[in-house]
Scaffold this active site. Sequence first.
Site, mmCIF file in Angstrom:
data_model
loop_
_atom_site.group_PDB
_atom_site.id
_atom_site.type_symbol
_atom_site.label_atom_id
_atom_site.label_comp_id
_atom_site.label_asym_id
_atom_site.label_seq_id
_atom_site.Cartn_x
_atom_site.Cartn_y
_atom_site.Cartn_z
ATOM 1 N N ASP A 16 0.124 -7.791 1.008
ATOM 2 C CA ASP A 16 0.652 -6.745 0.130
ATOM 3 C C ASP A 16 0.350 -5.376 0.723
ATOM 4 O OD1 ASP A 16 -2.172 -7.062 -0.447
ATOM 5 O OD2 ASP A 16 -1.861 -5.773 -2.194
ATOM 6 N N GLU B 155 -4.395 -7.679 -2.528
ATOM 7 C CA GLU B 155 -5.687 -7.132 -2.111
ATOM 8 C C GLU B 155 -5.777 -5.648 -2.442
ATOM 9 O OE1 GLU B 155 -8.565 -5.150 0.693
ATOM 10 O OE2 GLU B 155 -6.431 -4.790 0.354
#
Length: 410
Positions: free
Chosen positions: A80, A175
């Site tokens: 991400d 994350e």
Amino acid sequence: MDKLLPRFLEYVAIDTQSDPRADTVPSTKKQWDLAKKLVMELQHIGMQEVSIDENAYIMATLPSNTDKKVPTIGFIAHFDTSPDFSGKNVKPRVIENYDGGDIVLNKKKNIVLSPDYFADLTQYVGQTLITTDGTTLLGADDKAGVAEIITAMEYLIQHPEIKHGKIRIGFTPDEEIGKGAHHFDVEKFGAAWAYTIDGSQVGELEYENFNAARATVTFSGKSVHPGYAKNKMVNAIALANEFLSLLPKKEVPEMTTGREGFFHVHEIKGTIEKASVDLIIRDHDPEHFEARKELLYDIQDKINSRIENVVSVVIEDQYKNMREKIEPVFHIVEIAEEAMHQLGIEPIIKPIRGGTDGSQLSFMGLPCPNIFAGGHNFHGKYEYIPLESMQKAVEVIVKICELTAERFRD
């Protein structure tokens, strides 16, 4: 190594921005676009036990090619990108043989990546830089780590003369919003220890990080016609301003360094009736960290003692300093340090002014130091990464696998 750059460019073109307000896993559907692609690529290069679960967590295995008893180790990265800046329609620029001068990222908007402001650029004269076009972040955090791990595994598959034990790799969503390890199955991963490839410049090797929390502060007001507001109106925006004015003015990201902690106002919005402030709390020292949280509650109580129940502070712990979990197994840091030394890289051992999946994973039973991925200026339009730094990260991953097999051989 030839596939490293095209692999990275392909990854950053896919929007995987996470969303801190979502309650799904992953937090955005678009993260699946890259996750599914990574699964196919891992299968294509010859990895085994490739899996993706219902939350988009990816794992795969490179089997041992030695008869010696070697611990299973792992390498982890997240796919991400940060919600702090747009990750949509990323159009990376590749600048070969960088001349050391200003890089005009976007002429129309007068966005310039300059060594006068970003002095680290001077380290990379003559190298190949990958930058943004000035309208988005790049996504080297942490798609560089993903590309480097896959490239390293491909290299080991193609060079069986390099002996190594069983290697596990894992790629995680979310994350950047502090949730990357929340659904990581440590038992299934089955490694004795792992490394996140999620640091910045070449040589970074980190095994301590911030203790981290997120705070949401809400303010309740009363809207009254301003002409008749005396002793009646309660302005939620003014309350938010008052609250922020009571925080230590020098304890902010732009005025701290090293192990110094901070409060960081991430978002503020509101009207007279309702306002809110999102901020993050960071400190390496656990006692100072708790004191920071208490300060927010104290400010809440101070304002509420004057105007009852107009401020509400909600604090959510995100992750803790992994140092206490790494030090008992410090050989895992020493192996990474030795790998860098053998490759002519000077290790830069320092605390992370942030966090990685590894900080949470270390407390979940998977000790997990952090290694450089090579990028700079993450989470914004000035993000860039030298190709040569990415290549060095691949070499370090390969060397760690080799050294682990040598160190633990019978």
